[in-house]
Design an enzyme around this catalytic site. Structure first.
Site, PDB file in Angstrom:
ATOM      1  N   LYS A  72      15.127  -0.117   4.081  1.00 54.22           N
ATOM      2  CA  LYS A  72      14.786   1.132   4.644  1.00 54.22           C
ATOM      3  C   LYS A  72      15.503   1.662   5.972  1.00 54.22           C
ATOM      4  CE  LYS A  72      10.169   1.502   2.801  1.00 54.22           C
ATOM      5  NZ  LYS A  72       8.917   1.708   3.127  1.00 54.22           N
ATOM      6  N   ASP A 108       6.790   8.776   3.005  1.00 52.27           N
ATOM      7  CA  ASP A 108       5.687   8.110   3.388  1.00 52.27           C
ATOM      8  C   ASP A 108       4.767   8.784   4.586  1.00 52.27           C
ATOM      9  OD1 ASP A 108       5.674   5.676   1.871  1.00 52.27           O
ATOM     10  OD2 ASP A 108       6.674   4.750   3.506  1.00 52.27           O
TER      11      ASP A 108
HETATM   12  P1  NAP Z   1       4.247  -5.151   8.499  1.00 52.56           P
HETATM   13  O1  NAP Z   1       5.390  -4.288   8.830  1.00 52.56           O
HETATM   14  O2  NAP Z   1       4.408  -6.547   8.062  1.00 52.56           O
HETATM   15  O3  NAP Z   1       3.188  -4.893   9.509  1.00 52.56           O
HETATM   16  C1  NAP Z   1       1.827  -5.382   9.365  1.00 52.56           C
HETATM   17  C2  NAP Z   1       1.136  -5.111  10.542  1.00 52.56           C
HETATM   18  O4  NAP Z   1      -0.232  -5.720  10.446  1.00 52.56           O
HETATM   19  C3  NAP Z   1       1.847  -5.547  11.864  1.00 52.56           C
HETATM   20  O5  NAP Z   1       1.172  -4.955  13.129  1.00 52.56           O
HETATM   21  C4  NAP Z   1       1.040  -7.064  11.748  1.00 52.56           C
HETATM   22  O6  NAP Z   1       0.943  -7.693  13.212  1.00 52.56           O
HETATM   23  C5  NAP Z   1      -0.063  -7.004  11.329  1.00 52.56           C
HETATM   24  N1  NAP Z   1      -0.719  -8.016  10.670  1.00 52.56           N
HETATM   25  C6  NAP Z   1      -0.141  -8.591   9.495  1.00 52.56           C
HETATM   26  N2  NAP Z   1      -0.712  -9.617   9.180  1.00 52.56           N
HETATM   27  C7  NAP Z   1      -1.698  -9.658   9.961  1.00 52.56           C
HETATM   28  C8  NAP Z   1      -2.912 -10.842  10.083  1.00 52.56           C
HETATM   29  N3  NAP Z   1      -2.985 -11.801   9.351  1.00 52.56           N
HETATM   30  N4  NAP Z   1      -3.524 -10.505  11.083  1.00 52.56           N
HETATM   31  C9  NAP Z   1      -3.362  -9.576  12.172  1.00 52.56           C
HETATM   32  N5  NAP Z   1      -2.629  -8.487  11.997  1.00 52.56           N
HETATM   33  C10 NAP Z   1      -1.606  -8.885  11.022  1.00 52.56           C
HETATM   34  O7  NAP Z   1       3.722  -4.283   6.995  1.00 52.56           O
HETATM   35  P2  NAP Z   1       3.607  -2.975   6.448  1.00 52.56           P
HETATM   36  O8  NAP Z   1       4.984  -2.789   5.655  1.00 52.56           O
HETATM   37  O9  NAP Z   1       3.683  -1.967   7.574  1.00 52.56           O
HETATM   38  O10 NAP Z   1       2.642  -3.059   5.357  1.00 52.56           O
HETATM   39  C11 NAP Z   1       1.040  -2.781   5.985  1.00 52.56           C
HETATM   40  C12 NAP Z   1       0.401  -2.588   4.580  1.00 52.56           C
HETATM   41  O11 NAP Z   1       0.419  -1.177   4.547  1.00 52.56           O
HETATM   42  C13 NAP Z   1       0.620  -3.364   3.372  1.00 52.56           C
HETATM   43  O12 NAP Z   1      -0.738  -3.764   2.781  1.00 52.56           O
HETATM   44  C14 NAP Z   1       1.345  -2.409   2.513  1.00 52.56           C
HETATM   45  O13 NAP Z   1       0.962  -2.673   1.068  1.00 52.56           O
HETATM   46  C15 NAP Z   1       0.581  -1.309   3.070  1.00 52.56           C
HETATM   47  N6  NAP Z   1       1.589   0.036   2.510  1.00 52.56           N
HETATM   48  C16 NAP Z   1       0.965   0.947   1.743  1.00 52.56           C
HETATM   49  C17 NAP Z   1       1.683   2.293   1.601  1.00 52.56           C
HETATM   50  C18 NAP Z   1       0.898   3.054   0.709  1.00 52.56           C
HETATM   51  O14 NAP Z   1       1.492   4.014   0.155  1.00 52.56           O
HETATM   52  N7  NAP Z   1      -0.350   3.250   0.539  1.00 52.56           N
HETATM   53  C19 NAP Z   1       2.905   2.257   2.108  1.00 52.56           C
HETATM   54  C20 NAP Z   1       3.218   1.390   2.665  1.00 52.56           C
HETATM   55  C21 NAP Z   1       2.494   0.089   3.129  1.00 52.56           C
HETATM   56  P3  NAP Z   1       2.087  -8.861  13.663  1.00 52.56           P
HETATM   57  O15 NAP Z   1       3.124  -7.561  14.149  1.00 52.56           O
HETATM   58  O16 NAP Z   1       1.519  -9.302  14.929  1.00 52.56           O
HETATM   59  O17 NAP Z   1       2.885  -9.567  12.525  1.00 52.56           O
END
Ligand code: NAP
Length: 285
Positions: A72, A108
């Protein structure tokens, strides 16, 4: 199912891994219903092969494609133009090929905002608490700023790490970051009209997890938006609904961002109901 012929136009998604992608399901549902002569496929592309793949898709005359992890951000210098939201976030999820000119978009942002608007919720003037500060949070923050949120607070487990994300937006809007157990953040959730979960806490298979929301510190009329789409509803949504809060899950955002991409490629607004139906069928398998 549309018959693929010599005139069928090509669309798809590049990423690695890509087999889990739900985009082929929702996009081919939209294509089928619209009767347009397109097909949408998933294409595994490794990090090192990105430039070659993008050139290849251009040479092959693909109308456009989606871009997912890990490309991305890396795709940006390979494109000719980048739209405003994608620039603000620093990530592209949709590319349109207009006679060899590649333009990058991030659907998004409008997907996040549009799904809320569809249920009659306006962001303008609202105080918002965002949980998590990863890639998806960037699109959420961009949408909140663009739509005129009054106040944005971000709660995370690791504020130092989140600052890197939030600093990118500080030239547009002042965003405060907190450790999410901090009383100062609880006070923010108390005043929040909208609480958005952007962490994967509660996502399949860890369906019993949820981010640490203290419901004693949440306003009665707070709206909960969990962008996770598997399961639906998430534990956070269930807990919020039990207490009478309105909720929205991530499937609506997923369908909306796909519908916006479809329109960018074809000029036609797709049938979002059929996209949602196929998505839910696919998630329940
Ligand atoms: P990401 O870049 O990995 O970011 C996740 C965030 O959550 C970070 O702030 C991370 O903190 C935190 N986190 C992850 N695991 C954690 C834990 N065990 N405890 C506490 N904090 C935690 O992921 P992302 O790409 O943003 O995606 C996040 C979610 O959004 C996913 O479930 C994805 O499927 C969903 N999503 C949905 C859509 C949609 O269209 N509906 C689109 C995109 C994403 P750290 O930085 O400290 O690791």
């Amino acid at each position: 199912m549309t018959t693929i012929t010599g005139t069928t136009k090509n669309l798809g998604v590049i990423g690695c891994p890509i087999a889990h992608s739900l985009s082929p399901v929702i996009q081919n549902a939209a294509i089928s219903k619209s009767g347009l002569d397109y097909v949408y496929i998933a294409m595994p592309v490794e990090k090192e092969a990105l430039a070659e793949a993008v050139n290849g898709l251009k040479s092959l005359g693909f109308t456009g494609f989606n871009v997912t992890i890990p490309h991305k951000e890396a795709i940006i210098p390979l494109l000719d133009k980048i739209d405003e939201s994608a620039q603000m976030i620093g990530a592209v999820n949709t590319v349109v090929n207009n006679q060899g000119v590649l333009t990058g978009y991030n659907t998004d942002v409008d997907g996040f905002v549009g799904a809320l608007k569809d249920v009659g919720y306006e962001i303008a003037g609202k105080s918002v608490a965002v949980l998590g500060a990863g890639g998806a949070a960037r699109a959420v923050l961009c949408g909140l700023i663009r739509e005129g949120a009054k106040e944005i607070s971000v709660g995370v487990r690791n504020p130092a790490k989140a600052m890197a994300v939030v600093n990118d937006f500080s030239k547009y809007f002042p965003i405060e970051v907190f450790e999410w157990h901090d009383d100062a953040f609880k006070n923010k959730t108390k005043n929040a009209n909208l609480i958005v979960n952007t962490t994967p806490l509660g996502m399949y298979p860890n369906v019993d997890a949820m981010p640490p929301v203290d419901f004693d510190f949440v306003s009665d009329d707070a709206f909960f938006y969990d962008i996770i789409y598997t399961p639906m509803p998430t534990m956070l949504m269930k807990e919020a609904e039990k207490r009478g809060h309105r909720t929205l899950g991530g499937a609506a955002m997923l369908v909306k961002q796909g519908a916006i991409a479809f329109k960018l490629w074809t000029g036609i607004a797709p049938d979002e109901t059929i996209m949602m139906k196929r998505l839910i069928d696919s998630l329940s398998k």
